[in-house]
Design a protein around this motif. Structure first.
Motif, PDB file in Angstrom:
ATOM      1  N   VAL A  18     -73.335 -81.505  -2.077  1.00 51.56           N
ATOM      2  CA  VAL A  18     -72.549 -80.526  -1.315  1.00 51.56           C
ATOM      3  C   VAL A  18     -71.063 -80.816  -1.498  1.00 51.56           C
ATOM      4  CG1 VAL A  18     -71.992 -79.681   1.005  1.00 51.56           C
ATOM      5  CG2 VAL A  18     -74.385 -80.088   0.362  1.00 51.56           C
ATOM      6  N   GLU A  19     -70.695 -82.077  -1.386  1.00 53.74           N
ATOM      7  CA  GLU A  19     -69.291 -82.461  -1.531  1.00 53.74           C
ATOM      8  C   GLU A  19     -68.777 -82.160  -2.938  1.00 53.74           C
ATOM      9  OE1 GLU A  19     -69.523 -86.545  -0.295  1.00 53.74           O
ATOM     10  OE2 GLU A  19     -69.308 -86.025   1.833  1.00 53.74           O
ATOM     11  N   ARG A  20     -69.598 -82.391  -3.970  1.00 53.74           N
ATOM     12  CA  ARG A  20     -69.190 -82.086  -5.350  1.00 53.74           C
ATOM     13  C   ARG A  20     -68.969 -80.593  -5.538  1.00 53.74           C
ATOM     14  NH1 ARG A  20     -73.219 -84.431  -9.541  1.00 53.74           N
ATOM     15  NH2 ARG A  20     -71.797 -83.381 -10.984  1.00 53.74           N
ATOM     16  N   LEU A  21     -69.859 -79.776  -4.963  1.00 61.62           N
ATOM     17  CA  LEU A  21     -69.690 -78.326  -5.057  1.00 61.62           C
ATOM     18  C   LEU A  21     -68.413 -77.891  -4.337  1.00 61.62           C
ATOM     19  CD1 LEU A  21     -73.381 -77.161  -4.523  1.00 61.62           C
ATOM     20  CD2 LEU A  21     -72.030 -76.930  -6.629  1.00 61.62           C
ATOM     21  N   GLN A  22     -68.209 -78.397  -3.130  1.00 61.18           N
ATOM     22  CA  GLN A  22     -67.021 -78.019  -2.368  1.00 61.18           C
ATOM     23  C   GLN A  22     -65.740 -78.448  -3.075  1.00 61.18           C
ATOM     24  OE1 GLN A  22     -68.237 -79.947   1.285  1.00 61.18           O
ATOM     25  NE2 GLN A  22     -68.734 -77.975   2.238  1.00 61.18           N
ATOM     26  N   ALA A  23     -65.680 -79.681  -3.523  1.00 58.17           N
ATOM     27  CA  ALA A  23     -64.477 -80.187  -4.192  1.00 58.17           C
ATOM     28  C   ALA A  23     -64.259 -79.475  -5.523  1.00 58.17           C
ATOM     29  CB  ALA A  23     -64.587 -81.694  -4.409  1.00 58.17           C
TER      30      ALA A  23
END
Length: 133
Positions: A18-23
Motif C-alpha cells: 500500500v505504501e509503495r503504491l501511495q508513494a
C-alpha cells in the motif's frame, strides 16, 4: 490537488505494498503531471476478488486506478507517460498475477467543478499571486 483511487482485487495487500503504491503514484503525479506533491491524495482500497471479472471470467488479481485532475493542465504525452508508468508500478507491486486488463484512467474535471477546503480550483487559480507560475 489530484485525488487518486486505486482499487485492487486479489490477495490481501501488505502495508508495504500500500505504501509503495501511495508513494509511487504521488511521485508520478508530481514528476510527470507537475502536481503539488503535498496536495496529492491517494486512497488504496482492497475489493473482493469475487466481484471482479475480465471478459466474464474470474481473475487472480486486477486493479483500477482512477486519477482526478484539473482539465487542460497536462499534455497528451504527459498523460500517456503517467498511464504507462502507473501500469508498471502496479506490475512491480502486485506481481505477475495482475490481469492485463487493469485500467489506469485519468478523469479531467473543470476547475470550477472541484476543489478542497471549501474553494474551487478555479478560485484558487484566480487568486494566485501574479508572480506564481
Amino acid at each position: 490537488m489530484p485525488f487518486i483511487n486505486v482499487k485492487v482485487a486479489g490477495r490481501t495487500l501488505a502495508k508495504s505494498q500500500v505504501e509503495r503504491l501511495q508513494a509511487g503514484i504521488t511521485s508520478q503525479m508530481s514528476l510527470i503531471l507537475h502536481k503539488v506533491g503535498p496536495l496529492v491524495g491517494v486512497l488504496v482500497e482492497a475489493v473482493p476478488l469475487a466481484g471482479w471479472s475480465v471478459g466474464g471470467h474470474p481473475v487472480a488479481c486486477a486493479a483500477q486506478v482512477d486519477a482526478i485532475i484539473s482539465a487542460e493542465t497536462n499534455t497528451a504525452e504527459e498523460k500517456a507517460r503517467f498511464i504507462a508508468e502507473t501500469n508498471q508500478l502496479l506490475k512491480d507491486v502486485l506481481g505477475t498475477a495482475l490481469a492485463e486488463v487493469s485500467y489506469v484512467v485519468i478523469h479531467e474535471v473543470p476547475k470550477d467543478s472541484w476543489g478542497y477546503d471549501g474553494r474551487t480550483q478555479a478560485d484558487r487559480a484566480q487568486r494566485r499571486p501574479s508572480t506564481a507560475s
